[in-house]
Design a protein around this motif. Structure first.
Motif, mmCIF file in Angstrom:
data_model
loop_
_atom_site.group_PDB
_atom_site.id
_atom_site.type_symbol
_atom_site.label_atom_id
_atom_site.label_comp_id
_atom_site.label_asym_id
_atom_site.label_seq_id
_atom_site.Cartn_x
_atom_site.Cartn_y
_atom_site.Cartn_z
ATOM 1 N N GLU A 901 -50.395 10.685 87.762
ATOM 2 C CA GLU A 901 -51.147 10.462 88.987
ATOM 3 C C GLU A 901 -50.581 11.232 90.168
ATOM 4 O OE1 GLU A 901 -51.277 6.303 89.713
ATOM 5 O OE2 GLU A 901 -52.539 5.855 87.962
ATOM 6 N N SER A 902 -49.296 11.495 90.155
ATOM 7 C CA SER A 902 -48.673 12.158 91.300
ATOM 8 C C SER A 902 -47.450 12.936 90.840
ATOM 9 C CB SER A 902 -48.258 11.137 92.354
ATOM 10 O OG SER A 902 -47.216 10.310 91.848
ATOM 11 N N VAL A 903 -46.994 13.850 91.711
ATOM 12 C CA VAL A 903 -45.790 14.611 91.406
ATOM 13 C C VAL A 903 -44.582 13.685 91.366
ATOM 14 C CG1 VAL A 903 -44.270 16.447 92.226
ATOM 15 C CG2 VAL A 903 -46.746 16.719 92.399
ATOM 16 N N ALA A 904 -44.577 12.660 92.230
ATOM 17 C CA ALA A 904 -43.470 11.700 92.219
ATOM 18 C C ALA A 904 -43.409 10.959 90.884
ATOM 19 C CB ALA A 904 -43.624 10.717 93.377
ATOM 20 N N ALA A 905 -44.610 10.603 90.360
ATOM 21 C CA ALA A 905 -44.649 9.917 89.065
ATOM 22 C C ALA A 905 -44.163 10.848 87.957
ATOM 23 C CB ALA A 905 -46.070 9.451 88.765
ATOM 24 N N LEU A 906 -44.511 12.125 88.052
ATOM 25 C CA LEU A 906 -44.039 13.098 87.071
ATOM 26 C C LEU A 906 -42.518 13.201 87.119
ATOM 27 C CD1 LEU A 906 -44.388 15.394 85.016
ATOM 28 C CD2 LEU A 906 -44.793 16.952 86.944
ATOM 29 N N SER A 907 -41.957 13.216 88.311
ATOM 30 C CA SER A 907 -40.504 13.293 88.460
ATOM 31 C C SER A 907 -39.828 12.115 87.771
ATOM 32 C CB SER A 907 -40.139 13.346 89.939
ATOM 33 O OG SER A 907 -38.744 13.350 90.105
ATOM 34 N N ARG A 908 -40.396 10.934 87.974
ATOM 35 C CA ARG A 908 -39.815 9.739 87.329
ATOM 36 C C ARG A 908 -39.936 9.833 85.809
ATOM 37 N NH1 ARG A 908 -42.513 7.318 91.794
ATOM 38 N NH2 ARG A 908 -44.298 6.738 90.481
ATOM 39 N N GLU A 909 -41.070 10.372 85.333
ATOM 40 C CA GLU A 909 -41.275 10.501 83.894
ATOM 41 C C GLU A 909 -40.282 11.486 83.283
ATOM 42 O OE1 GLU A 909 -42.928 9.823 80.137
ATOM 43 O OE2 GLU A 909 -43.134 8.710 82.032
ATOM 44 N N ILE A 910 -40.008 12.586 83.994
ATOM 45 C CA ILE A 910 -39.046 13.577 83.500
ATOM 46 C C ILE A 910 -37.663 12.947 83.372
ATOM 47 C CG2 ILE A 910 -37.827 15.707 84.115
ATOM 48 C CD1 ILE A 910 -40.473 16.710 85.325
ATOM 49 N N ALA A 911 -37.241 12.197 84.389
ATOM 50 C CA ALA A 911 -35.918 11.561 84.361
ATOM 51 C C ALA A 911 -35.829 10.561 83.212
ATOM 52 C CB ALA A 911 -35.646 10.884 85.697
ATOM 53 N N LYS A 912 -36.876 9.769 83.055
ATOM 54 C CA LYS A 912 -36.899 8.772 81.983
ATOM 55 C C LYS A 912 -36.857 9.452 80.611
ATOM 56 C CE LYS A 912 -40.181 5.523 79.894
ATOM 57 N NZ LYS A 912 -41.566 4.961 80.007
ATOM 58 N N THR A 913 -37.670 10.485 80.438
ATOM 59 C CA THR A 913 -37.722 11.204 79.167
ATOM 60 C C THR A 913 -36.381 11.857 78.846
ATOM 61 O OG1 THR A 913 -40.089 11.629 79.438
ATOM 62 C CG2 THR A 913 -38.895 13.033 77.890
ATOM 63 N N ALA A 914 -35.742 12.453 79.859
ATOM 64 C CA ALA A 914 -34.450 13.111 79.649
ATOM 65 C C ALA A 914 -33.421 12.121 79.126
ATOM 66 C CB ALA A 914 -33.972 13.751 80.943
ATOM 67 N N ASP A 915 -33.412 10.903 79.675
ATOM 68 C CA ASP A 915 -32.470 9.886 79.204
ATOM 69 C C ASP A 915 -32.742 9.539 77.739
ATOM 70 O OD1 ASP A 915 -31.232 9.773 81.671
ATOM 71 O OD2 ASP A 915 -32.393 8.036 82.371
ATOM 72 N N GLN A 916 -34.022 9.403 77.388
ATOM 73 C CA GLN A 916 -34.378 9.052 76.013
ATOM 74 C C GLN A 916 -33.983 10.165 75.038
ATOM 75 O OE1 GLN A 916 -38.589 8.426 76.510
ATOM 76 N NE2 GLN A 916 -38.366 6.219 76.860
ATOM 77 N N ILE A 917 -34.259 11.399 75.416
ATOM 78 C CA ILE A 917 -33.965 12.522 74.527
ATOM 79 C C ILE A 917 -32.459 12.719 74.390
ATOM 80 C CG2 ILE A 917 -34.219 15.014 74.205
ATOM 81 C CD1 ILE A 917 -36.735 13.330 73.670
ATOM 82 N N ALA A 918 -31.742 12.572 75.482
ATOM 83 C CA ALA A 918 -30.282 12.698 75.414
ATOM 84 C C ALA A 918 -29.716 11.694 74.426
ATOM 85 C CB ALA A 918 -29.671 12.509 76.799
ATOM 86 N N ALA A 919 -30.277 10.484 74.452
ATOM 87 C CA ALA A 919 -29.804 9.444 73.532
ATOM 88 C C ALA A 919 -30.115 9.821 72.083
ATOM 89 C CB ALA A 919 -30.458 8.113 73.893
#
Length: 932
Positions: A901-919
């Motif tokens: 919905e927004s660039v801010a939401a995309l930013s949050r999704e990237i951070a969340k995804t990065a944590d999951q992938i790192a794990a």
């Protein structure tokens, strides 16, 4: 079949009785042929005189097939004796004029048959007159260094036929436009002045032979005023001087004139070479829409000078220059050829009818319009011929009285009233079809409602007149006409003020404006594209300002056609480079060509025609094609100095993203070069080199060809750090050393990099051996623990060197794209397969590390998300994106395929995804270690 047997229609009788009696007296029986000839004679005092003077020849000629008569006339012209040349050429001109008139009036020959014979006779007569004049100069010893052997090429003097003669369209009573040039390379510099004086005398004597009126008549009125700067230059000038003139001072009308230029007499080969050298002047590489205004201005000046602004009428109207006349169709055709002929050689045809056909085939004009204009052009030319047949006058004006018009209608075989209506309808139709092209409605098509509602920043628009693009009066006039439409387009964006700022950045970066503004005027839809680009992707907008010529690709056809693939691109670029004989010109052309395709990919991605994955493949195809097409020229150029490649030669290997066939808009190229000396120690050439030095310098030449800035900028940046031993290793590696290094010395990271290696050009057999070696090496058994330990150490080093983690940074940092690519390569290496693409390598890693279905889906979804963001971000700007700096248009593009919905939401999704992938990666290969 003879002329009599070909008769299909007859002129209406006018005053034929005396002519009939004369023809019967010469031995012709009454019938259709006598009716035709006597009718023509009764309507035309000129034809009556020709029949009187050449009646005996005519009686013999009409019993032969037209092709036979044509051939005999041309043989006689070629064989005319120098001693009686003036008389013989005049007699032959009478016969050509008489026979073509009868063949034309009788409907036996097409327009092209008639104009073709007139043109061929003019060329042969000019050649004979020129060579006779040059023969005199040579035999008198006035042409330095030339002998009897040089008469066949007129001592290096070439005559270019211009205008209708050049196009093979000479009219019935036309003068001939000639430009006389001599090849100065045949003379010593000290002899230039003497040679020029001799050629000037020869041209004047040739002109006298052709155009002087005697008791026998004349051959052709000859006009030499189309030569460069005719008011101050002699009638014969050197080709080198002419080329300098056109390069520095040539005008649009002279470019248009050279569309029809053709070497007609004298040294034909030299004339052809000159025209080839002049191609860049005539055929501009960019789409030259500014030529429309130039042609329109020329039309208006002609009309003003001749007083031809009145409405068309069947009485007194100028068939050539008046509204709806011949010149309208010729200008319409030639101007469109000038616009696009630089990009499309198929448009470089000399004839008007031929030009209309190819323009229609290339979709530059509608096929119905082309057919109608072709029909009307032929009818206009036929009417022009009949006007000129009446008294052999170089006129294009219809008769001014009803009685005289009746005479013309007789020659046309038409009823007078019906013919008058036919002509007036045709004038109106031609004017309607052509005028809109030259003088379209200049009023803005936009309603301006939104533009008036939006209060744009006046400080920004106030500084526009000071930009380089608006420094000329002509550019300012064009911009003022398009500005209301532009402001409406900007007002319709999501954030008009923001869009205005972006457009301001685009406008300020333009080095000039006339060509681009002319392009916008002729193609208003391009303004929508510009606004879309600068509003959505300011980085692409800045690129566009520096390279506005890429708009040619949008208009030039094929912009939205199917993607040709790497092989199709190579073939296209090879065709472009083959036309050029200069190495530097080829480098420039490759850069222009690549920019246009690069722009196409970006626009297609921006407009949603292709997705991020497809764009990545296309960028890789483009880079591959550029390297493959340039490599042979780099090799050949280097070989001219240092000899051919010693041994078996070399190959270029794509590494990194290019090897994996996925690039973004700002990618550089990772390349390495491997060669096989095959026991040869040195090259053989003018300046031989030791084999190792040879390939090192050849590699440097390749890098220079790709990355060095030329007048057209760089092609790509090149990175060679993935070669064996990195920066410490030689820039080119021998195949044996390459194999030994990879088998015994290479670090794990180098084998990881090798998983994406791909041979793209070079010696075919060597390339296949390297490909086979790579496959065997990657398939060899691996110590899993060592690989995992090395990967963990590499992750740790990357975490220290490039911690990343910014809001929209998807490349660096744990769990982001670089981490995923390393993990995928590790999986591919352990799997022992030769797969190169990220998607294939990830699937191998999923199997190797036994990921759960949820982990696998998370990994694949993350890779897709990261690439979508990366691909869009590099198109939007070369600088890192931030949530604050991303504008409305850019943000919408960034989110379009992601579903956020927004660039801010995309930013949050990237951070969340990065944590999951790192794990997931930590679990599979172990967390980054500090042993780095």
């Amino acid at each position: 079949m003879t002329l009599a047997q070909h008769i299909t229609r007859l002129p209406i009788p006018h005053d034929r009785e005396r002519a009939q009696d004369a023809l019967v007296g010469l031995g012709l029986s009454k019938g259709p042929l006598v009716d035709l000839i006597s009718g023509a004679a009764g309507s035309s005092p000129y034809l009556a005189d020709l029949i009187r003077r050449e009646g005996a020849w005519l009686v013999d000629a009409v019993q032969k097939a037209p092709k036979t008569v044509r051939s005999e006339l041309m043989v006689a012209t070629h064989s005319a004796q120098d001693s009686s040349l003036a008389v013989e050429l005049r007699r032959l001109k009478r016969r050509v004029a008489l026979y073509t008139a009868l063949a034309d009036l009788g409907g036996i020959w097409t327009l092209e048959d008639v104009t073709g014979l007139l043109t061929d006779f003019a060329a042969e007569a000019t050649d004979r007159a020129l060579k006779a004049a040059v023969t005199t100069e040579i035999r008198r010893g006035k042409l330095p260094g030339q002998s009897e052997d040089d008469i066949a090429t007129a001592g290096g003097l070439s005559v270019l036929a211009m205008g209708k003669m050049g196009a093979g369209e000479l009219n019935y009573s036309s003068d001939i436009d000639l430009i006389c040039l001599y090849d100065e390379t045949r003379f010593d510099p000290d002899d230039y002045a003497e040679a020029r004086a001799s050629f000037v005398r020869a041209v004047r004597r040739m002109t006298q032979t052709l155009s002087e009126r005697t008791a026998e008549g004349y051959v052709f009125r000859t006009d030499l005023r189309l030569r460069p700067d005719a008011s101050v230059t002699p009638v014969a000038i050197s080709m080198e001087a002419a080329e300098r003139y056109y390069e520095a001072l040539g005008r649009t009308w002279e470019r248009a004139a050279y569309i029809k230029a053709h070497p007609a007499a004298g040294d034909i080969a030299a004339g052809s070479r000159f025209l080839k050298a002049l191609r860049p002047f005539v055929w501009r590489r960019h789409l030259d829409f500014a030529a429309i205004q130039d042609a329109h201005d020329m039309r208006l000046r002609i009309r003003d000078h001749k007083g031809l602004h009145k409405s068309a009428s069947h009485l007194g109207h100028d068939l050539k220059l008046g509204q709806g006349g011949i010149r309208e169709i010729e200008f319409f055709t030639q101007t469109r050829q000038l616009i696009a002929g630089g990009r499309d050689p198929e448009l470089r045809v000399r004839g008007t009818v031929e030009g209309l056909a190819v323009l229609a085939a290339k979709n530059w004009i509608g096929s119905d319009d082309a057919k109608q204009l072709t029909t009307d052009y032929r009818a206009l030319r036929e009417t022009e011929h009949r006007v000129q047949m009446i008294a052999d006058q170089q006129t294009h004006c219809l008769p001014t009285t009803a009685d005289d018009f009746q005479r013309l209608a007789c020659l046309a075989g038409q009823d007078s009233q019906e013919y008058a209506k036919f002509l007036e309808d045709m004038f109106a139709r031609v004017h309607h079809l052509t005028e809109g092209f030259f003088a379209p409605d200049k009023q803005p098509r936009a309603s301006q409602t939104d533009a008036k509602r939006v209060a744009f920043n006046a400080e920004i628009t106030a500084r526009w007149p000071g930009y380089p693009a608006l420094r000329s009066k002509r550019a300012v006039e064009m911009f003022k006409r398009m500005e209301p439409v532009l402001l409406e387009r900007l007002a319709a964006t999501a954030r008009p003020d923001e869009a205005l700022v972006h457009f301001d950045g685009f406008l300020s970066g333009l080095p000039s404006g006339v060509q681009l503004f002319a392009l916008f005027e002729a193609n208003p839809q391009l303004l929508d594209l510009v606004v879309d680009i600068v509003d959505t992707a300011p980085g692409l907008g800045q690129y566009l300002a520096r390279n506005s010529v890429v708009f040619d690709a949008v208009i030039g056809g094929g912009f939205f056609s199917d993607w040709p693939g790497a092989d199709g691109l190579v073939a296209a670029l090879e065709r472009e480079l083959l036309e050029l004989g200069d190495y530097e010109a080829r480098l420039d052309r490759a850069r222009v060509w690549a920019r246009e395709w690069h722009f196409r990919i970006g626009v297609h991605h921006l407009r949603g025609v292709i997705d991020a994955q497809t764009a990545g493949q296309q960028y890789a195809d483009l880079a591959t094609a550029a390297v493959r097409a340039l490599w042979p020229y780099v090799v050949d150029g280097f070989a001219k100095k240092h000899g051919t490649q010693p041994g078996r030669g070399a190959v270029v290997i794509a590494m990194g993203s290019l090897g994996g066939e996925r690039l973004n808009a700002a990618s550089d190229l990772d390349l390495i070069v491997v060669y096989d000396a095959d026991g040869v120690e040195t090259s053989e050439g003018r300046r031989p080199l030791a084999t190792r030095a040879y390939y090192a310098r050849l590699t440097q030449a390749l890098v220079t060809a790709i990355s060095a800035p030329t007048a057209e900028g760089r092609l790509y940046e090149v990175d060679m750090r993935l070669r064996p031993s990195g920066r410490q290793g030689p820039v080119a590696t021998g195949f044996a050393a390459f194999q030994a290094y990879q088998e015994t010395e290479a670090w794990t990271w180098e084998h990881l990099a090798l998983t994406r290696a791909r041979v793209i050009v070079g010696n075919t057999a060597l390339g296949q051996e390297i490909t086979d070696f790579r496959a065997r090496l990657l398939a060899a058994p691996r110590d899993r623990a060592t690989i995992l330990s090395d990967v963990a150490a590499m992750r740790a080093r990357l975490a220290i060197a490039k911690p990343g983690g910014a809001a929209l940074d998807i490349k660096t940092g744990p769990g982001r794209l670089q981490d995923i690519e390393l993990f995928a390569q590790a999986g591919a290496l352990l799997a022992g397969t030769g797969m190169r693409s990220l998607s294939d390598q990830l699937r191998a890693a999923i199997d190797v590390f036994a990921l759960t279905s949820i982990e696998a889906k998370t990994l694949l979804d993350a890779a897709q998300l990261y690439w979508q963001v990366q691909s869009a971000a590099r198109l939007i700007s070369k600088d890192p994106l931030t949530t604050d700096a991303t504008g409305a248009g850019a943000g919408a593009f960034l989110l379009r395929d992601i579903g956020m919905e927004s660039v801010a939401a995309l930013s949050r999704e990237i951070a969340k995804t990065a944590d999951q992938i790192a794990a997931v990666i930590d679990k599979a290969v172990g967390p980054p270690t500090s042993e780095a």
